[in-house]
Scaffold this active site. Structure first.
Site, short mmCIF file in Angstrom:
data_model
loop_
_atom_site.label_atom_id
_atom_site.label_comp_id
_atom_site.label_asym_id
_atom_site.label_seq_id
_atom_site.Cartn_x
_atom_site.Cartn_y
_atom_site.Cartn_z
N LYS A 113 5.57 -50.37 -70.53
CA LYS A 113 6.20 -50.92 -69.22
C LYS A 113 5.62 -52.36 -68.75
CE LYS A 113 8.29 -46.96 -68.16
NZ LYS A 113 8.05 -46.22 -69.05
C1 LIG Z 1 8.77 -45.23 -69.49
C2 LIG Z 1 8.48 -44.54 -70.58
C3 LIG Z 1 9.30 -44.00 -71.55
C4 LIG Z 1 10.62 -44.08 -71.51
O1 LIG Z 1 11.37 -45.40 -71.31
P1 LIG Z 1 12.64 -45.61 -70.49
O2 LIG Z 1 12.87 -46.89 -70.46
O3 LIG Z 1 12.51 -45.03 -69.34
O4 LIG Z 1 13.75 -44.77 -71.47
C5 LIG Z 1 8.83 -43.69 -72.84
N1 LIG Z 1 7.63 -43.63 -73.13
C6 LIG Z 1 6.34 -43.85 -72.22
C7 LIG Z 1 5.12 -44.06 -72.47
C8 LIG Z 1 7.06 -44.53 -70.98
O5 LIG Z 1 6.03 -44.88 -70.09
#
Ligand SMILES: *Cc1c(COP(=O)(O)O)cnc(C)c1O
Length: 495
Positions: A113
């Protein structure tokens, strides 16, 4: 380039407006009206650039109302050596002859993120200036764990902003919880919600689409915006790393120019994998996008059958950031694959809200078949992948990445498609110590800092500095609330 709502083609916005608003007022998501193609020779040019330069190049194609000088300033601040512990920013690591990991967790909160949320505050505050907006903005975030901390870290003490994060009380790891509740900053609020991620996300969406609430807050000088992946400013920076990874593979001579690559993506809200779809749409040689889910495998069923059905049991798994039954960004894919049919997209979303399920047209299903594959791993399979990969390759991965790694293995076995593949690695294993230790056959009991030390001892891989620094911290935020209380929590915060 204009942006349009997925539910109403007549509703358009500039890029700055789309980023400032987050969600269109009709409940739809903003998408570019037309997609830029990577110009002839672009990949070759991008190969010679570093990550920051690649980011400016790609983002500029979508952001007409931002200058190259502005974007250069933003990426310099977002992807700095202070925030990221590797000069590659999003490095590609080789596992074996045709398998690679795209590591997206070298930023300040150790999850992918950060790739978007380190830059979103810059894009957003610039958008307010460009729009002549005199209100301040409050970011509302529903998080399954990683978004919340990354957004807090990005927005803490940013002028003219406040940020309020809701997380499911029992749905995040101890480390994730401590990361969020110990967040510094005078403009932040963190609340536990009695419910799961979908409860938190649905309530945040309701607050956004409540005209009375908007009106009331506007009167006090506030507008609401979102840092969830429904915001175009979140999605766009994610397109960059797919293109960057491809360039890195070329530079390392792992692939030839033009060679197609598979990407396998651990998926929750469908933001990450959608960015891969957009990169492909721009002309990046992507063969298949493999959608990896945990036991909350609503997307596996959807991609395989064309029916999306959220009415099913909800599981709390060892990969909590993917414990999601309503994947918001899927709406953007449906819009695209329907040929930009706003009425059709709105109809699917209305069915989802009303009946909890919908079936897409034959045309969309056929388009999906050509582009996507999907499978899932349960917790046992996930742990097995972590153990086996560490044993055979000495490579330690987190639970979300392991879901994708396991799904890639199943995909290869079932299809015989041995093309060069990149597993998108979304978090540091140290964010999920108990599950990773358990996978390695070790004790998973103890405080978060103790478990981190234990994992260092067992694996020989050092923990990231920002996570180690958590040991001395105490929570600032300890309250939890029912769904129905959240609108008032927001009102009080913006008094
Ligand atoms: C948010 C997240 C995901 C999923 O990503 P999306 O964009 O919501 O599909 C997968 N792995 C981790 C560690 C995340 O923080």
């Amino acid at each position: 380039m204009r942006y349009i709502s997925t539910r109403d083609n007549n509703r358009t916005a500039s890029s700055a407006e789309a980023i400032a608003q987050g969600l269109s007022e009709d409940g739809g998501l903003f998408v570019p009206e037309t997609f830029p193609r990577l110009p002839e020779g672009a990949v070759h040019e991008l190969c010679a650039m570093n990550y920051r330069q690649r980011a400016v190049y790609v983002m500029k194609l979508f952001l007409e109302d931002y200058s190259v000088a502005e974007l250069t300033d933003f990426v310099t601040r977002a992807y700095s050596p202070k925030g990221f512990d590797t000069p590659g920013i999003a490095p590609v690591r080789k596992l074996d002859e045709n398998t690679h990991f795209l590591e997206l967790w070298h930023g300040p909160t150790c999850a992918f993120k950060d790739m978007a949320l380190q830059i979103l505050p810059h894009l957003l505050t610039a958008a307010l200036r460009k729009n002549g907006e005199d209100r301040s903005v409050c970011i509302l975030v529903a998080t399954s764990g990683d978004t919340g901390k990354a957004a807090l870290e990005g927005f803490a003490d940013v002028d003219r902003t406040k940020i309020c994060v809701f997380y499911p009380r029992d749905g995040v790891s101890d480390i994730q919880k401590l990361q969020m509740t110990s967040q510094a900053g005078s403009n932040v609020l963190v609340c536990a919600v009695n419910g799961n991620f979908d409860d938190a996300q649905t309530t945040v969406k309701e607050i956004f689409s409540d005209p009375d609430m908007r009106w009331e807050l506007a009167g006090r000088g506030w507008m609401l915006s979102s840092a969830n992946s429904i915001n175009w400013g979140r999605l766009l920076p994610q397109i960059v790393y797919y293109i960057s990874a491809y360039c890195d593979l070329l530079n390392a001579q792992e692939i030839r120019p033009g060679q197609e690559v598979n990407f396998c993506v651990p998926t929750g809200n469908f933001g990450d994998i959608l960015a891969g779809f957009y990169a492909r749409k721009m002309g990046l040689p992507v063969k298949k996008l493999i959608c990896a889910s945990n036991s909350n495998n609503v997307l596996t069923d959807f991609i395989r059958t064309g029916t999306y059905d959220r009415l099913r049991p909800f599981y709390t798994t060892v990969s909590p950031s993917m414990d999601i039954l309503v994947s918001s960004n899927l709406e953007r894919l449906l819009y695209d694959l329907s040929g930009g049919n706003d009425a059709e997209t709105a109809e699917y979303m209305a069915r989802l809200a009303g009946e909890g399920r919908y079936t897409v047209s034959e045309a969309i299903k056929a388009a999906m078949d050509g582009l996507f594959a999907a499978d899932f791993c349960d917790d046992t399979e996930t742990r097995d992948v972590i153990a086996k990969t560490f044993r055979e390759h000495g490579y330690l991965m987190d639970t979300h990445t392991a879901v994708a790694c396991g799904v890639l293995e199943k995909y290869r076995r079932e299809t015989g498609d041995g093309a060069c593949a990149v597993v998108v690695s979304t978090a540091s294993p140290y964010k999920f110590c108990p599950a990773v230790l358990e996978a390695l056959g070790d004790a998973a009991e103890g405080s978060a800092p103790a478990l981190m030390e234990r994992l260092e001892a067992v694996s020989g891989v050092p923990a990231p500095a920002p996570l180690k620094a958590l040991s001395g911290k105490t929570p600032r935020f300890t309250d939890s609330f029912d769904k129905a209380q959240l609108p008032d929590v927001v009102r009080r915060f913006l008094k």
